[in-house]
Enzyme design. Structure first.
Site, PDB file in Angstrom:
ATOM      1  N   SER A   1       3.262  25.277  27.073  1.00  0.00           N
ATOM      2  CA  SER A   1       1.394  25.714  26.847  1.00  0.00           C
ATOM      3  C   SER A   1       1.142  26.716  26.541  1.00  0.00           C
ATOM      4  O   SER A   1       2.614  28.044  27.054  1.00  0.00           O
ATOM      5  CB  SER A   1       1.228  25.589  28.329  1.00  0.00           C
ATOM      6  OG  SER A   1      -0.258  25.790  28.209  1.00  0.00           O
TER       7      SER A   1
ATOM      8  N   ARG B   1      -5.037 -13.992  -5.962  1.00  0.00           N
ATOM      9  CA  ARG B   1      -4.681 -11.570  -5.630  1.00  0.00           C
ATOM     10  C   ARG B   1      -5.904 -11.170  -5.107  1.00  0.00           C
ATOM     11  O   ARG B   1      -7.112 -11.188  -5.861  1.00  0.00           O
ATOM     12  CB  ARG B   1      -4.173 -11.071  -6.592  1.00  0.00           C
ATOM     13  CG  ARG B   1      -3.956 -10.242  -6.339  1.00  0.00           C
ATOM     14  CD  ARG B   1      -3.094  -8.863  -7.242  1.00  0.00           C
ATOM     15  NE  ARG B   1      -1.405  -9.967  -7.234  1.00  0.00           N
ATOM     16  CZ  ARG B   1      -1.040 -10.504  -8.857  1.00  0.00           C
ATOM     17  NH1 ARG B   1      -1.631 -10.746  -9.764  1.00  0.00           N
ATOM     18  NH2 ARG B   1      -0.386 -11.339  -8.162  1.00  0.00           N
TER      19      ARG B   1
END
Length: 443
Positions: free
Chosen positions: A278, A317
């Site tokens: 930490s 497409r």
């Protein structure tokens, strides 16, 4: 000050420095695009549609290190995909004689989709390696802790006893389920070759006697599956990838959230082998691997949802649906690749505190075996009396802070019963050991 863009993963410690980070990088995608282009020229040379010298020239030129990724990214904006500028650069690289055989008959989506399958296949192979490591680690934990009794928890509360071996065997079962799904998808990743609108018309124009042979040869050249049809707007391969990756993230996430719960300070039944530090509290050893895997599991479903949403791809497409796939698919591959790496490390170094588990069995003063007592006392006392007695003794257990075994011993109607055996949590794990053994038979 400006610099070249980077995808090193500064904000993505879950996949940074993982093997999957390398196979999904911009350079890796660029190489896959080049591999797809080179294979296209080679397969045409094999059927007489291009000179062998052209195939050699394109293959030799198809080296990502020879191309400027940043320039390609900038120029991709003009046409909406990176294949267009790449074809121009590759054509220039092979020279005027062989340039006409670069990208011949193909469309951008053929190359982009094929490259995506190559990247996916290469990344899934790494994921499978990591899943193998995890499976082996979990098999060891399940065998070693086959008879390690711990509290089973339902809706966050103690329920009945179980074993850590069975829990680990369950984790392993999910990992094997993920392995099977990833393997099935990896083994069916298809090449893409259809031309402008999926009809292969250009190849016929160039003189192909059998246009259908080209996709088959193209797939063989790349080690991919030959599709029945061009899949420009038939996005089953992408959906299959989305499904197996999201499942894998969730399967690994299950392990992570269990470890996060069991490694809480107040529980401490397991701990990660190497906890993270930490920035403010020197005493902390955070379960970082589990945290990163849990984060991936939370992100994966939304990324998969985008890919499933792209199934609705219009015409021959689509405008937008295909383009929407690229980033979430890469993110999914990276997330799962990183999560698989982290889960392997987590399970290989997980520390199991059997003594704490045993101690926690007594937190409810013996009430963890109330289900067993109810079943055993009903034939002796009758259902109503057994329920009434156990309900009253449960209240007294909490109120007086006395063990249930002690209160039961004061009941004259129970003087001939083996209370030690009935109230020992270690003797009420049902078929946990047999279930663990059966789970470990799966290979």
């Amino acid at each position: 000050m400006t610099s070249a863009p980077s995808d090193a993963g500064l904000l993505a410690p879950g996949w940074a420095l993982s093997p999957a980070a390398a196979t999904t990088s911009d350079d890796a995608f660029l190489q896959a695009l080049l591999d797809a282009e080179a294979a296209l020229t080679r397969v045409q040379a094999a059927v007489g549609l291009a000179p062998a010298e052209a195939a050699t020239a394109v293959t030799e030129a198809a080296d990502a290190g020879r191309f400027d990724t940043r320039s390609l990214a900038e120029r991709a904006r003009a046409g909406g995909n990176p294949v267009i500028p790449l074809v121009a650069d590759l054509t220039k690289a092979v020279g005027e004689e062989h340039g006409p055989y670069v990208h011949r008959g193909a469309t951008s989506q053929d190359i982009m989709d094929t490259a995506t399958m190559l990247v996916a296949g290469r990344t899934l192979a790494l994921v499978l390696d990591e899943l193998g490591r995890t499976e082996r680690a979990l098999a060891g934990l399940a065998a070693d802790h086959r008879d390690t009794v711990m509290p089973g928890r339902t809706l966050t509360q103690h329920a009945v006893p179980t074993t850590f071996g069975l829990k680990a065997a369950g984790w392993r079962s999910l990992v094997l389920d993920a392995r099977d799904r990833v393997t099935a998808v990896r083994d069916t990743l298809p090449a893409q070759l259809g031309g402008a609108a999926g009809t292969l018309a250009a190849f016929e124009t160039y003189g192909a006697a059998d246009p259908l042979a080209l996709p088959r040869g193209y797939a063989r050249e790349l080690g991919l599956r030959a599709p029945v049809l061009p899949w420009h707007t038939l996005r089953t391969p992408i959906a299959d990838l989305a499904g197996c990756l999201a499942f894998t993230a969730g399967a690994l996430g299950k392990i992570a959230v269990d470890v996060l719960t069991l490694s809480r300070t107040e529980i401490a039944e397991v701990t990660e082998g190497d906890g993270g530090g930490s920035s403010a509290m020197p005493h902390k050893a955070n379960p970082v691997r589990s945290t990163l895997v849990a984060a991936a599991a939370r992100r994966a479903p939304q990324l998969a949802a985008t890919l499933y949403g792209s199934l609705a791809a219009q015409d021959e497409r689509p405008a937008g649906a295909w383009h929407a796939e690229w980033e979430p698919l890469r993110d999914l591959l990276r997330l799962v690749g990183g999560a698989a790496r982290d889960t392997a490390e987590l399970t290989e170094h997980l520390r199991v505190h059997a003594d704490v588990m045993r101690e926690h069995l007594g937190l409810t003063h013996g009430l963890i075996v109330s289900e067993r007592l109810s079943a055993e006392l009903t034939p002796l006392l009758g259902r109503a009396r057994a329920r009434e007695l156990l309900t009253e003794l449960a209240r007294r257990t909490y109120r007086e802070h006395r063990p249930l075994r002690e209160l039961l011993a004061e009941e004259t109607e129970l003087k001939d019963i083996d209370l030690d055996g009935l109230t020992d949590p270690a003797r009420y794990t049902g078929a946990a050991a047999a279930l663990t053994d059966r789970a470990l038979e799966r290979r």
